[in-house]
Write a protein that holds these residues in place. Structure first.
Motif, PDB file in Angstrom:
ATOM      1  N   PHE A 201       0.815  -1.211   0.000  1.00 43.14           N
ATOM      2  CA  PHE A 201       0.000   0.000   0.000  1.00 43.14           C
ATOM      3  C   PHE A 201       0.852   1.267   0.000  1.00 43.14           C
ATOM      4  O   PHE A 201       0.373   2.335   0.346  1.00 43.14           O
ATOM      5  N   GLY A 202       2.115   1.124  -0.377  1.00 44.63           N
ATOM      6  CA  GLY A 202       2.930   2.297  -0.662  1.00 44.63           C
ATOM      7  C   GLY A 202       3.801   2.830   0.445  1.00 44.63           C
ATOM      8  O   GLY A 202       4.313   3.953   0.340  1.00 44.63           O
ATOM      9  N   LEU A 203       3.990   2.061   1.530  1.00 43.23           N
ATOM     10  CA  LEU A 203       4.865   2.543   2.601  1.00 43.23           C
ATOM     11  C   LEU A 203       6.250   2.866   2.040  1.00 43.23           C
ATOM     12  O   LEU A 203       6.801   2.096   1.246  1.00 43.23           O
ATOM     13  N   CYS A 204       6.804   3.991   2.453  1.00 40.40           N
ATOM     14  CA  CYS A 204       8.087   4.468   1.921  1.00 40.40           C
ATOM     15  C   CYS A 204       9.266   3.730   2.567  1.00 40.40           C
ATOM     16  O   CYS A 204       9.430   3.776   3.790  1.00 40.40           O
ATOM     17  N   GLU A 205      10.058   3.067   1.758  1.00 38.36           N
ATOM     18  CA  GLU A 205      11.200   2.304   2.275  1.00 38.36           C
ATOM     19  C   GLU A 205      12.255   3.224   2.885  1.00 38.36           C
ATOM     20  O   GLU A 205      12.901   2.867   3.872  1.00 38.36           O
ATOM     21  N   LYS A 206      12.429   4.416   2.332  1.00 34.26           N
ATOM     22  CA  LYS A 206      13.454   5.331   2.848  1.00 34.26           C
ATOM     23  C   LYS A 206      13.101   5.844   4.243  1.00 34.26           C
ATOM     24  O   LYS A 206      13.985   6.084   5.062  1.00 34.26           O
TER      25      LYS A 206
ATOM     26  N   ILE B 166       8.030 -18.093   1.601  1.00 36.18           N
ATOM     27  CA  ILE B 166       7.393 -16.817   1.270  1.00 36.18           C
ATOM     28  C   ILE B 166       7.277 -16.652  -0.237  1.00 36.18           C
ATOM     29  O   ILE B 166       6.223 -16.246  -0.757  1.00 36.18           O
ATOM     30  N   LYS B 167       8.330 -17.009  -0.939  1.00 33.25           N
ATOM     31  CA  LYS B 167       8.302 -16.913  -2.407  1.00 33.25           C
ATOM     32  C   LYS B 167       7.235 -17.838  -2.995  1.00 33.25           C
ATOM     33  O   LYS B 167       6.514 -17.461  -3.928  1.00 33.25           O
ATOM     34  N   ALA B 168       7.109 -19.041  -2.426  1.00 42.08           N
ATOM     35  CA  ALA B 168       6.152 -20.027  -2.953  1.00 42.08           C
ATOM     36  C   ALA B 168       4.706 -19.623  -2.694  1.00 42.08           C
ATOM     37  O   ALA B 168       3.792 -20.081  -3.400  1.00 42.08           O
ATOM     38  N   THR B 169       4.483 -18.761  -1.704  1.00 43.83           N
ATOM     39  CA  THR B 169       3.117 -18.400  -1.323  1.00 43.83           C
ATOM     40  C   THR B 169       2.788 -16.935  -1.596  1.00 43.83           C
ATOM     41  O   THR B 169       1.756 -16.446  -1.146  1.00 43.83           O
ATOM     42  N   TRP B 170       3.684 -16.244  -2.318  1.00 45.95           N
ATOM     43  CA  TRP B 170       3.438 -14.831  -2.619  1.00 45.95           C
ATOM     44  C   TRP B 170       2.046 -14.699  -3.241  1.00 45.95           C
ATOM     45  O   TRP B 170       1.687 -15.466  -4.117  1.00 45.95           O
ATOM     46  N   PRO B 171       1.233 -13.753  -2.768  1.00 45.90           N
ATOM     47  CA  PRO B 171      -0.156 -13.673  -3.228  1.00 45.90           C
ATOM     48  C   PRO B 171      -0.280 -13.629  -4.749  1.00 45.90           C
ATOM     49  O   PRO B 171       0.327 -12.764  -5.394  1.00 45.90           O
ATOM     50  N   PRO B 172      -1.041 -14.547  -5.328  1.00 45.55           N
ATOM     51  CA  PRO B 172      -1.156 -14.589  -6.790  1.00 45.55           C
ATOM     52  C   PRO B 172      -1.710 -13.304  -7.392  1.00 45.55           C
ATOM     53  O   PRO B 172      -1.307 -12.916  -8.500  1.00 45.55           O
ATOM     54  N   THR B 173      -2.593 -12.620  -6.672  1.00 41.52           N
ATOM     55  CA  THR B 173      -3.112 -11.352  -7.204  1.00 41.52           C
ATOM     56  C   THR B 173      -2.020 -10.293  -7.258  1.00 41.52           C
ATOM     57  O   THR B 173      -2.049  -9.407  -8.118  1.00 41.52           O
ATOM     58  N   TRP B 174      -1.046 -10.377  -6.349  1.00 46.27           N
ATOM     59  CA  TRP B 174       0.070  -9.432  -6.375  1.00 46.27           C
ATOM     60  C   TRP B 174       1.006  -9.745  -7.534  1.00 46.27           C
ATOM     61  O   TRP B 174       1.604  -8.841  -8.115  1.00 46.27           O
ATOM     62  N   LEU B 175       1.150 -11.019  -7.843  1.00 41.56           N
ATOM     63  CA  LEU B 175       1.984 -11.410  -8.978  1.00 41.56           C
ATOM     64  C   LEU B 175       1.343 -10.956 -10.293  1.00 41.56           C
ATOM     65  O   LEU B 175       2.023 -10.518 -11.217  1.00 41.56           O
ATOM     66  N   GLU B 176       0.016 -11.047 -10.344  1.00 48.01           N
ATOM     67  CA  GLU B 176      -0.706 -10.627 -11.548  1.00 48.01           C
ATOM     68  C   GLU B 176      -0.653  -9.112 -11.719  1.00 48.01           C
ATOM     69  O   GLU B 176      -0.576  -8.602 -12.843  1.00 48.01           O
ATOM     70  N   SER B 177      -0.706  -8.386 -10.592  1.00 50.92           N
ATOM     71  CA  SER B 177      -0.677  -6.914 -10.621  1.00 50.92           C
ATOM     72  C   SER B 177       0.387  -6.427  -9.642  1.00 50.92           C
ATOM     73  O   SER B 177       0.089  -6.077  -8.489  1.00 50.92           O
ATOM     74  N   PRO B 178       1.656  -6.426 -10.079  1.00 48.42           N
ATOM     75  CA  PRO B 178       2.763  -6.054  -9.173  1.00 48.42           C
ATOM     76  C   PRO B 178       2.654  -4.645  -8.598  1.00 48.42           C
ATOM     77  O   PRO B 178       3.154  -4.380  -7.514  1.00 48.42           O
ATOM     78  N   GLN B 179       2.008  -3.749  -9.317  1.00 51.16           N
ATOM     79  CA  GLN B 179       1.884  -2.374  -8.841  1.00 51.16           C
ATOM     80  C   GLN B 179       0.787  -2.287  -7.793  1.00 51.16           C
ATOM     81  O   GLN B 179      -0.376  -2.569  -8.057  1.00 51.16           O
ATOM     82  N   GLY B 180       1.178  -1.881  -6.585  1.00 47.91           N
ATOM     83  CA  GLY B 180       0.198  -1.767  -5.517  1.00 47.91           C
ATOM     84  C   GLY B 180      -0.436  -0.379  -5.489  1.00 47.91           C
ATOM     85  O   GLY B 180      -0.544   0.287  -6.520  1.00 47.91           O
ATOM     86  N   GLN B 181      -0.851   0.049  -4.306  1.00 55.05           N
ATOM     87  CA  GLN B 181      -1.472   1.369  -4.143  1.00 55.05           C
ATOM     88  C   GLN B 181      -0.520   2.299  -3.386  1.00 55.05           C
ATOM     89  O   GLN B 181       0.488   1.852  -2.846  1.00 55.05           O
ATOM     90  N   ASP B 182      -0.866   3.587  -3.363  1.00 57.13           N
ATOM     91  CA  ASP B 182       0.017   4.557  -2.713  1.00 57.13           C
ATOM     92  C   ASP B 182      -0.617   5.197  -1.479  1.00 57.13           C
ATOM     93  O   ASP B 182      -0.226   6.285  -1.063  1.00 57.13           O
TER      94      ASP B 182
ATOM     95  N   LEU C  14      -0.316   4.709   1.598  1.00 55.87           N
ATOM     96  CA  LEU C  14       0.553   4.924   2.755  1.00 55.87           C
ATOM     97  C   LEU C  14       1.850   5.653   2.392  1.00 55.87           C
ATOM     98  O   LEU C  14       2.774   5.690   3.191  1.00 55.87           O
ATOM     99  N   LYS C  15       1.907   6.245   1.233  1.00 54.65           N
ATOM    100  CA  LYS C  15       3.176   6.844   0.764  1.00 54.65           C
ATOM    101  C   LYS C  15       3.666   7.972   1.662  1.00 54.65           C
ATOM    102  O   LYS C  15       4.858   8.246   1.725  1.00 54.65           O
ATOM    103  N   ASP C  16       2.757   8.638   2.383  1.00 56.05           N
ATOM    104  CA  ASP C  16       3.144   9.773   3.220  1.00 56.05           C
ATOM    105  C   ASP C  16       3.315   9.382   4.693  1.00 56.05           C
ATOM    106  O   ASP C  16       3.564  10.241   5.541  1.00 56.05           O
ATOM    107  N   ILE C  17       3.162   8.098   4.991  1.00 56.68           N
ATOM    108  CA  ILE C  17       3.287   7.634   6.383  1.00 56.68           C
ATOM    109  C   ILE C  17       4.755   7.576   6.788  1.00 56.68           C
ATOM    110  O   ILE C  17       5.561   7.019   6.061  1.00 56.68           O
TER     111      ILE C  17
END
Length: 225
Positions: free
Chosen positions: A181-186, A204-220, A222-225
């Motif tokens: 959801f866009g948390l800033c790594e920095k 973790i790699k074997a169970t990575w959510p399939p919907t995330w694999l289909e759409s790697p781009q998440g939401q933003d 939490l970008k300002d948190i």
């Protein structure tokens, strides 16, 4: 061994992901995996309600035993199959104490995350207040500072110390969800380091959510948190 296990789950749900990771860590592949859609309301289907009257996922059945809370399922699997796969409760008393502390503190992190992410979904439009949004965001920021400090102090590299434990099984999906959801790594370097360091772990790699694999781009959100 796993033929009489059934897991009903939804993609992208941290509680469901916890259970998937635990099953992988305990080498319990081959169970009856039923992937359902939250968007289609399948978690409220009769198939789920027959096992879980709350109509929530995950829903887990082992023979005639039913455990539907994700923390409970993970603990049950470790207890019943302690000599199989990877040991998820350390022998060291200090590390075990830290594991339980971080594991259950993870519920606080998940709740504060949900208060921000799901506010507009849970609260009717006429009942929403800017002050509540601000308060929820400030609470999440304060919570993340606590986890940043935990990871900075160590002893690491995992949440309880040198071993991957139930604390990581249960908390990692929530941390991954924050970055989805866009948390800033920095702004949160230690939390980001922990998140990235476990991406390639087999369970973790074997169970990575399939919907995330289909759409790697998440939401933003939490970008300002």
């Amino acid at each position: 061994m796993t033929q009489d296990m059934t897991l009903l789950w939804g993609s992208g749900s941290p509680p469901c992901w916890r259970v998937l990771i635990a099953l992988e860590e305990k080498n319990l592949q081959g169970y009856n995996s039923v992937l359902l859609s939250f968007e289609k309301g399948e978690h409220k289907s009769q198939q789920v309600l027959d096992i879980n009257p709350r109509g929530q996922l995950p829903t887990f059945k082992h023979g005639d035993r039913i455990v539907n809370e994700s923390y409970g399922i993970c603990s049950y699997l470790e207890s019943q199959f302690k000599n199989q796969g990877n040991k998820l409760i350390p022998e060291c008393g200090a590390e075990q104490a830290r594991m339980y502390q971080r594991m259950y503190e993870g519920q606080t992190l998940a709740q504060k995350m949900a208060d921000v992410i799901y506010y507009n979904w849970k609260v009717p439009e006429g009942e929403r207040h800017d002050s509540a949004v601000k308060r929820n965001r400030e609470a999440l920021i304060a919570e993340l500072k606590i986890w940043e400090e935990y990871l900075k102090k160590g002893p690491g590299p995992y949440l309880a110390g040198k071993d991957f434990t139930l604390a990581d099984v249960t908390v990692y999906p929530s941390i991954a969800y924050l970055f989805r959801f866009g948390l800033c790594e920095k702004r949160h370097p230690k939390v980001a380091e922990y998140y990235n360091s476990l991406k390639s772990r087999p369970s973790i790699k074997a169970t990575w959510p399939p919907t995330w694999l289909e759409s790697p781009q998440g939401q933003d959100l939490l970008k300002d948190i």
